[in-house]
Design an enzyme around this catalytic site. Sequence first.
Site, PDB file in Angstrom:
ATOM      1  N   ASN A  30      -4.610  -8.638  -7.232  1.00  0.00           N
ATOM      2  CA  ASN A  30      -5.219  -9.102  -8.483  1.00  0.00           C
ATOM      3  C   ASN A  30      -5.680  -7.922  -9.336  1.00  0.00           C
ATOM      4  O   ASN A  30      -6.265  -6.973  -8.849  1.00  0.00           O
ATOM      5  CB  ASN A  30      -6.440  -9.970  -8.184  1.00  0.00           C
ATOM      6  CG  ASN A  30      -6.204 -10.924  -7.046  1.00  0.00           C
ATOM      7  OD1 ASN A  30      -5.327 -11.752  -7.128  1.00  0.00           O
ATOM      8  ND2 ASN A  30      -6.957 -10.759  -5.964  1.00  0.00           N
ATOM      9  N   GLU A  74      -1.028  -2.438  -2.460  1.00  0.00           N
ATOM     10  CA  GLU A  74      -1.705  -3.243  -3.493  1.00  0.00           C
ATOM     11  C   GLU A  74      -2.023  -2.372  -4.711  1.00  0.00           C
ATOM     12  O   GLU A  74      -1.930  -2.816  -5.842  1.00  0.00           O
ATOM     13  CB  GLU A  74      -2.974  -3.897  -2.948  1.00  0.00           C
ATOM     14  CG  GLU A  74      -2.792  -4.733  -1.684  1.00  0.00           C
ATOM     15  CD  GLU A  74      -1.651  -5.732  -1.724  1.00  0.00           C
ATOM     16  OE1 GLU A  74      -1.315  -6.229  -2.816  1.00  0.00           O
ATOM     17  OE2 GLU A  74      -1.068  -5.998  -0.647  1.00  0.00           O
ATOM     18  N   GLU A 117      -1.724 -16.189  -6.219  1.00  0.00           N
ATOM     19  CA  GLU A 117      -0.281 -16.060  -6.064  1.00  0.00           C
ATOM     20  C   GLU A 117       0.183 -16.923  -4.878  1.00  0.00           C
ATOM     21  O   GLU A 117      -0.451 -16.873  -3.827  1.00  0.00           O
ATOM     22  CB  GLU A 117       0.135 -14.606  -5.800  1.00  0.00           C
ATOM     23  CG  GLU A 117       1.641 -14.447  -5.847  1.00  0.00           C
ATOM     24  CD  GLU A 117       2.109 -13.001  -5.625  1.00  0.00           C
ATOM     25  OE1 GLU A 117       1.261 -12.118  -5.456  1.00  0.00           O
ATOM     26  OE2 GLU A 117       3.329 -12.805  -5.621  1.00  0.00           O
TER      27      GLU A 117
HETATM   28  N1  B3K Z   1       1.547 -10.359  -3.570  1.00  0.00           N
HETATM   29  C1  B3K Z   1       0.824 -10.732  -2.389  1.00  0.00           C
HETATM   30  C2  B3K Z   1       1.475 -11.834  -1.607  1.00  0.00           C
HETATM   31  C3  B3K Z   1       1.152 -13.193  -2.070  1.00  0.00           C
HETATM   32  C4  B3K Z   1       1.704 -14.230  -1.110  1.00  0.00           C
HETATM   33  C5  B3K Z   1       1.531 -15.610  -1.615  1.00  0.00           C
HETATM   34  N2  B3K Z   1       1.975 -16.616  -0.658  1.00  0.00           N
HETATM   35  C6  B3K Z   1       0.586  -9.581  -1.501  1.00  0.00           C
HETATM   36  C7  B3K Z   1       1.506  -8.443  -1.641  1.00  0.00           C
HETATM   37  O1  B3K Z   1       2.696  -8.521  -1.417  1.00  0.00           O
HETATM   38  O2  B3K Z   1       1.049  -7.406  -2.053  1.00  0.00           O
HETATM   39 ZN    ZN Z   2       3.271  -6.844  -2.549  1.00  0.00          ZN
END
Ligand code: B3K
Ligand code: ZN
Length: 882
Positions: free
Chosen positions: A268, A301, A124
């Site tokens: 992920n 997460e 991401e």
């Molecule tokens: N979704 C990821 C963040 C990704 C950042 C990319 N530059 C972590 C989070 O917000 O849970």
């Molecule tokens: Zn997040």
Amino acid sequence: MADDTRIFHRGDYRPYPWLVDRVELDFHLDPRATEVTGRLHLRRRPDCPGEPLFLDGKQLELVAIRLDGTKLPAHRFRHDDEGLTIPDLPAQCVLETTVRIDPAANTALEGLYLSNGTFCTQCEAQGFRHITFFPDRPDVLSRFTTRIVADRKQWPVLLANGNPIRREELADGRHGVTWEDPFPKPCYLFALVAGDLAEIGDSFTTASGREVALRFYVEHHHRDKVGHAMQALKKAMRWDEERFGREYDLDIYMVVAVDDFNMGAMENKGLNVFNSKYVLARPDTATDADYQAIEEVIAHEYFHNWTGNRITCRDWFQLSLKEGLTVFRDQEFSADQVHRDVKRIEDVRLLRNSQFPEDAGPMAHPVQPDSYRQINNFYTMTVYHKGAEVISMVQTLLGTDGFRRGMDLYFTRHDGQAVTCDDFLACMAEAGGRDLAQFGRWYSQAGTPRLTANGRYEADSGRFILELRQSCPPTPGQPQKLPFHLPVRLALLDRAGRELPLRLEGDTAAPATERVLELREEKQTFVFINLPERPVLSLLRGFSAPVVLDCPFRDEDLAFLLAHDSDPFCRWDAGQTLATRTLLQLTDRFRSGDDPERVPLPVAALRQALLDERATPALRAQLLTPPGETYLAEQVDEVDPGAIHRARRFYLGRVAGALADDLRRLYRQLADTAPYRYAPEEASRRSLRNLCLTWLLLSGRPECQTLAEEQYHTADNMTDRLAALRALVDSASPAADALLADFHRRYRSEALVVDKWFALQAAAPGEATLERVATLAAHPDFKLKNPNRCRALFGTFAHANQAAFHRPDGAGYRLVAERVTELDRLNPQVAARLVSAFNRWRRMEPMRRELMRQQLEYLRAGCHSSDVLEIVDKALAAETKA
Ligand code: B3K
Ligand code: ZN
């Protein structure tokens, strides 16, 4: 020259013309030459005839390309810096590419890279295009199968998303594992990890009785630091079942901790990759704050599995769809684990210190941005934290039950889809039976609204007339704003602090003592009746909307609210306003050379708060802590960071001096009685005790230094040891240097503690800190390539040490600008975060303003990543006209 000058616009969205039903990936891992084969099962969308296939791919060496099993001749495709274009494809086909990549050379930590010898990925937002050719956009959902082959000795653990379906023993000491993820997902959720890691296992039984294997993977020497994160994961899983009816869906949930990571963690599917900072904790290495942050990030997460993974974003302009919502969910979760009132105060502090300045500066953007050059620059406080406030307001407007119905509808209607913030809001409006069209402006208009309140009591009629007005300052590209739909929670208090019944003119329902007014116009008047005495207004309770509150409270009313308000947020906020008034007066004195001694300090009100036995220790610590220097800087027209710093130090020193006897007594009373344990009540007690210690040292009494030295030596945990050391460093104690050396000796093998050692020194007050930071940059333990270390030293210096960074000779600016230029070549994402320290340059007093501008010009000439250039260009762009 910029590596990418394109600008992407929200309005340009078009669906991808192809469906990628399945993808099979094959990795042959090698640090310098990893080979990746991707087999894409493609189907043309019936409504997009004739469109060529475009696959993103960056820095990939193309080794082979086959269409339906046959080598594709060179004239059938085009390969450039951005990817692969293939015209003339059948409506259904299998395209296979093999590429070679160099993970060891990947210092940007995006795509496939190595951290201490472990292969890991970060996809991401757009890292997957650095791994293989693929439509790297969140609205293309595919079923992934991943085969990983690597040397068995060096990389015994091979992980990818989903469930393991095959293990292979291969020639030359290699082995292979194949993973299959049954859930269609966008490629930004792809993950692969290969390393020599310890596995820590546990299990969780879901509400419906399914057994889920939980697995943490860490470097072997960290295996005793995983217990807290594991418990946090289980709590989060249970909480999401109970609060939102969401169960986990795969048979296994894995978390890997690595030392080199650009941000906190990554959600992920089934295989989270974490910055080790948000996994590893042992009482002697992690503080209470670390324990709390781990719980929060683990939960965040995990919650993404539903808000982000099962339902994902249609395009990156919708980032807040998953991030704002997931931050809201993790905040609610954390509030249920710790003290809810203090958690809310911490969240508001963060918002005011970091999001409000962003919203008032050159990077201001709506929660749903209109355009970007580099999407990584939009993982911002606005998208995350203002986005969470917006969700919280929806909950306030719909009530908890209505909000839950809206969430249920969202999950049923959109499971398995890539959707927009509008889709989310539509579910909320429908389930809650509310018109949220005007509310939608929170997604499209940038800037922090200002709420002005004026109350008037009419003794003869017993009426209290409350006039509310709203306005919103212009932001880049948005000179004019329309009124927001703004929930204002309030109460009226009598002289004993009791909440009065609230009856509005024309009301028929039984009066409540707290209500939510909905402001939709620029100006509205509310008339409360049947009030026998002049009430005190308790406004914006719980911080019901992310606005700047402008309310002509008298100092006596503020002191009254600080002592009596039954809403802890308003209590705290009254104290903050009082302190701010005093601090701004002091700042003026320090700027003009007038005598600061003549400014009256709110000592009595603070003593009352300090000794208030009805409040938890943590709340008392919050009530005492004045706003920080960055917040204060936002309150003046022309910033002199040196004067603000001196004013705040003066305030702390004098207040602490006046309270010294109470502080000493409390410090003793609050001492530990048992070995360290992380628990909310214990952390609460320690937070007040350590505040007492810090203030005692700031009060300038030499005998207090012994207290801190003793605490440093006898502490059985990092919270108390670090607090003692920080108090000594912050008060420039002669003992500080020897203890800093001792601290390094004790913890030199614990990377996360060494980060604390760097950060502590970078935050130290005093002009000499700059020279110290420069020296520390040459320390053998300093690694520019490690984001945590870099943030500890330079991030702390530039963002959390206003007086030193803004040194009047400009040396702080030069030091940081040079590092940004150097970092820009290694890791543009980390460089871009650092350079944002220059964003508020226009607000500085003239001398610093010019020095900062010069460094921004130097950066514009010397940097090449679109990440850094986007920030620098916006900072230098013409000022927004009011
Ligand atoms: N979704 C990821 C963040 C990704 C950042 C990319 N530059 C972590 C989070 O917000 O849970
Ligand atoms: Zn997040």
